[in-house]
Design an enzyme around this catalytic site. Structure first.
Site, PDB file in Angstrom:
ATOM      1  N   ASP A  35       0.866  -1.178   0.000  1.00  0.00           N
ATOM      2  CA  ASP A  35       0.000   0.000   0.000  1.00  0.00           C
ATOM      3  C   ASP A  35       0.902   1.226   0.000  1.00  0.00           C
ATOM      4  OD1 ASP A  35      -3.265   0.165   0.877  1.00  0.00           O
ATOM      5  OD2 ASP A  35      -2.119   2.037   0.890  1.00  0.00           O
ATOM      6  N   SER A 134     -15.769  -1.812 -11.358  1.00  0.00           N
ATOM      7  CA  SER A 134     -16.909  -1.112 -10.783  1.00  0.00           C
ATOM      8  C   SER A 134     -18.093  -1.129 -11.738  1.00  0.00           C
ATOM      9  CB  SER A 134     -16.478   0.333 -10.515  1.00  0.00           C
ATOM     10  OG  SER A 134     -17.593   1.154 -10.292  1.00  0.00           O
ATOM     11  N   TYR A 159     -12.460   8.807 -13.645  1.00  0.00           N
ATOM     12  CA  TYR A 159     -12.276   7.631 -12.789  1.00  0.00           C
ATOM     13  C   TYR A 159     -12.876   6.388 -13.453  1.00  0.00           C
ATOM     14  CZ  TYR A 159     -13.715   4.169  -9.424  1.00  0.00           C
ATOM     15  OH  TYR A 159     -13.947   2.970  -8.811  1.00  0.00           O
ATOM     16  N   LYS A 163     -11.228   2.669 -15.249  1.00  0.00           N
ATOM     17  CA  LYS A 163     -11.660   1.280 -14.991  1.00  0.00           C
ATOM     18  C   LYS A 163     -12.037   0.603 -16.313  1.00  0.00           C
ATOM     19  CE  LYS A 163     -11.365   1.143 -10.462  1.00  0.00           C
ATOM     20  NZ  LYS A 163     -10.372   0.324  -9.793  1.00  0.00           N
ATOM     21  N   PHE A 188     -20.841  -3.165  -6.958  1.00  0.00           N
ATOM     22  CA  PHE A 188     -21.890  -2.159  -6.846  1.00  0.00           C
ATOM     23  C   PHE A 188     -21.489  -1.245  -5.667  1.00  0.00           C
ATOM     24  CE2 PHE A 188     -23.361  -4.733 -10.118  1.00  0.00           C
ATOM     25  CZ  PHE A 188     -24.199  -3.936 -10.868  1.00  0.00           C
ATOM     26  N   LEU A 210     -22.522   7.838   0.480  1.00  0.00           N
ATOM     27  CA  LEU A 210     -23.700   8.021   1.319  1.00  0.00           C
ATOM     28  C   LEU A 210     -23.560   7.480   2.751  1.00  0.00           C
ATOM     29  CD1 LEU A 210     -26.627   8.934   1.579  1.00  0.00           C
ATOM     30  CD2 LEU A 210     -27.329   6.748   0.578  1.00  0.00           C
ATOM     31  N   ARG A 302     -27.591  15.538  -7.872  1.00  0.00           N
ATOM     32  CA  ARG A 302     -26.143  15.746  -8.003  1.00  0.00           C
ATOM     33  C   ARG A 302     -25.771  15.572  -9.470  1.00  0.00           C
ATOM     34  NH1 ARG A 302     -22.263  12.010  -4.288  1.00  0.00           N
ATOM     35  NH2 ARG A 302     -23.214  10.388  -5.568  1.00  0.00           N
ATOM     36  N   GLY A 304     -24.436  14.480 -12.778  1.00  0.00           N
ATOM     37  CA  GLY A 304     -23.865  13.211 -13.247  1.00  0.00           C
ATOM     38  C   GLY A 304     -24.414  11.980 -12.528  1.00  0.00           C
TER      39      GLY A 304
HETATM   40  C1  WQD Z   1     -25.269   6.778  -3.381  1.00  0.00           C
HETATM   41  C2  WQD Z   1     -26.623   7.467  -3.422  1.00  0.00           C
HETATM   42  C3  WQD Z   1     -26.504   9.734  -4.239  1.00  0.00           C
HETATM   43  C4  WQD Z   1     -24.223  11.328  -0.838  1.00  0.00           C
HETATM   44  C5  WQD Z   1     -20.601   4.830  -6.665  1.00  0.00           C
HETATM   45  C6  WQD Z   1     -19.334   4.738  -5.847  1.00  0.00           C
HETATM   46  C7  WQD Z   1     -18.314   5.698  -6.347  1.00  0.00           C
HETATM   47  C8  WQD Z   1     -18.049   5.377  -7.812  1.00  0.00           C
HETATM   48  C9  WQD Z   1     -19.313   5.379  -8.596  1.00  0.00           C
HETATM   49  C10 WQD Z   1     -16.924   3.174  -7.504  1.00  0.00           C
HETATM   50  C11 WQD Z   1     -26.834   8.302  -4.687  1.00  0.00           C
HETATM   51  C12 WQD Z   1     -26.960   9.703  -2.796  1.00  0.00           C
HETATM   52  C13 WQD Z   1     -24.907  10.485  -1.682  1.00  0.00           C
HETATM   53  C14 WQD Z   1     -24.938  12.386  -0.197  1.00  0.00           C
HETATM   54  C15 WQD Z   1     -26.943  11.639  -1.290  1.00  0.00           C
HETATM   55  N1  WQD Z   1     -17.394   4.180  -8.041  1.00  0.00           N
HETATM   56  N2  WQD Z   1     -26.246  10.640  -1.899  1.00  0.00           N
HETATM   57  N3  WQD Z   1     -26.271  12.481  -0.446  1.00  0.00           N
HETATM   58  O1  WQD Z   1     -22.966   7.727  -6.595  1.00  0.00           O
HETATM   59  O2  WQD Z   1     -23.520   5.286  -6.524  1.00  0.00           O
HETATM   60  O3  WQD Z   1     -21.133   6.123  -6.608  1.00  0.00           O
HETATM   61  O4  WQD Z   1     -20.283   4.528  -8.007  1.00  0.00           O
HETATM   62  O5  WQD Z   1     -16.347   2.343  -8.113  1.00  0.00           O
HETATM   63  O6  WQD Z   1     -17.157   5.646  -5.605  1.00  0.00           O
HETATM   64  O7  WQD Z   1     -19.606   4.972  -4.517  1.00  0.00           O
HETATM   65  O8  WQD Z   1     -22.419   6.314  -4.534  1.00  0.00           O
HETATM   66  O9  WQD Z   1     -22.481   6.722  -2.112  1.00  0.00           O
HETATM   67  O10 WQD Z   1     -21.935   8.644  -3.647  1.00  0.00           O
HETATM   68  O11 WQD Z   1     -24.245   7.750  -3.609  1.00  0.00           O
HETATM   69  O12 WQD Z   1     -28.151  11.801  -1.479  1.00  0.00           O
HETATM   70  O13 WQD Z   1     -24.391  13.207   0.558  1.00  0.00           O
HETATM   71  O14 WQD Z   1     -26.688   8.404  -2.337  1.00  0.00           O
HETATM   72  O15 WQD Z   1     -27.152  10.729  -4.967  1.00  0.00           O
HETATM   73  O16 WQD Z   1     -28.183   8.191  -5.030  1.00  0.00           O
HETATM   74  P1  WQD Z   1     -22.615   6.404  -6.134  1.00  0.00           P
HETATM   75  P2  WQD Z   1     -22.691   7.380  -3.417  1.00  0.00           P
END
Ligand code: WQD
Length: 357
Positions: A35, A134, A159, A163, A188, A210, A302, A304
């Protein structure tokens, strides 16, 4: 003679890496971890607290090197020193927003580093690689649940493109050179923590996902959760994701290693639960388990963000004999236990004498 197989894990001090290391040690593999501490906490003893605890949980030892994949000489020296059977490659930069600001940095750290790794593997006769991919490679879903046959490549973030780019590279290499076996695991949304509460997610950078943000709100360190979008097509208007317990991901990697015996060439598997939950459903599960209130405010979508994403994970079940077993409540419970036992993550225990013993 030691007949145990040795697994070399890059980025093994990080969130998914450290949980996988636990399962590898439990499955009796010898484990070597590298690491560079860009995304993992560095203990004052030069070790990673996550790995000290992985050894504490399993009662087994591992070998650790601080090493950056961009430093090919250091990497070569480690490969020369050990007889390695399999490589699991987690090390990567993973912040979607940052990747848009620093594309060259992301291509170098994710793509060049993987090329270095594969060159060193080949120089040392190691041809079995499990790759941390991913669901982001699918882009905006054309249908749900997403299976591995879903088109890939329509990816908006740098990012995600690193991948995708690497997946293409693996396919080309495995087609051209018959010795290679590469398994891409498309995760996921990883959440949760080890059920012991000893290891969990502790990024060195700001949280954007999240579950850790919900945790910050539940402990009062953030005043409220901002939910991005309340006008999606879902039961409550909030976005849908396939949250998967990190321990399920960990066992998915161990299952993938067994596949190498069949000389599978290039394979791709979804690792998810196959069930989608909304942001509000996750908040409600978290409140029930933690007995805390999570104040929230719904704001604009948000940029994208995808509306809904969940996987069809039956191929991993059929081919690898793997299936996610943890449900949403357990994900919340284990995350909450990690958070309450380690309010400042690994930092509060870095000096803990017990850890070093
Ligand atoms: C989950 C849900 C947000 C934060 C994932 C991976 C990321 C990348 C892409 C990994 C969504 C909602 C989030 C907040 C919210 N790849 N949310 N308020 O977007 O699915 O991204 O795939 O390989 O690293 O985590 O994950 O945890 O950011 O969001 O409402 O403060 O929570 O809009 O619906 P996401 P996430």
């Amino acid at each position: 003679m030691n007949s145990k197989k040795t697994v070399f894990v890059t980025g093994g001090a990080g969130f998914i890496g450290s949980h996988t290391v636990v399962e590898l040690l439990n499955a009796d593999f010898d484990v070597i971890v590298i690491d560079n501490f860009v995304n993992a906490v560095h203990g004052s003893d030069g070790q990673a607290p996550s790995l000290t605890r992985a050894q504490q949980i399993t009662g087994r030892k591992l070998t650790f090197y601080q090493c950056d994949l961009l430093n090919k000489n250091d990497l070569s020296a480690i490969f020369k020193k050990h007889k390695i059977d399999f490589v699991i490659h987690f090390a990567a930069m993973k912040a979607v927003g940052e990747s848009m600001q620093k594309p060259l940095f992301y291509y170098k750290n994710n793509v060049v580093s993987t090329i270095n790794l594969m060159e060193v593997m080949r120089e040392n006769g190691v041809y079995n690689l499990v790759f941390s991919s991913s669901c982001v490679v699918y882009g905006n879903p054309q249908y749900l649940p997403i299976d591995e046959a879903h088109p890939t490549g329509n990816v908006s973030s740098v990012y995600g493109r690193t991948k995708y780019c690497l997946e293409q590279m693996f396919e080309d290499i495995c087609r051209a050179e018959k010795k290679w076996n590469v398994i891409s695991l498309r995760y996921f949304n990883p959440v949760g923590a080890h059920p012991s509460g000893l290891i969990g997610e502790d990024p060195t950078r700001a949280y954007t996902n999240l579950m850790p943000i919900i945790g910050e709100v539940a402990t009062g360190r953030l005043p409220e959760l901002v939910i991005f979008g309340g006008d999606y097509e879902s039961v409550d208007g909030t976005g849908i994701r396939d949250y998967i317990h990190v321990m399920d991901l960990a066992t998915g990697h161990v299952a993938a290693l067994k596949k190498f015996a069949e000389n599978p060439r290039y394979k791709v598997y979804n690792l998810g639960t196959g069930t989608g939950y909304t942001v509000l459903q996750l908040v409600q599960a978290f409140e029930k388990v933690s007995k805390k209130t999570v104040p929230y405010r719904i704001e604009a979508r948000r940029l994208g963000d995808i509306q809904a994403m969940w996987g069809n994970c039956s191929l991993a079940e059929k081919d690898l004999g793997w299936k996610a077993v943890y449900g949403l409540d357990q994900m919340c419970e284990d995350f909450w236990q990690w958070q309450t036992q380690n309010p400042t993550g690994y930092r509060c225990h870095v000096e803990d004498k017990q850890l070093a013993s």
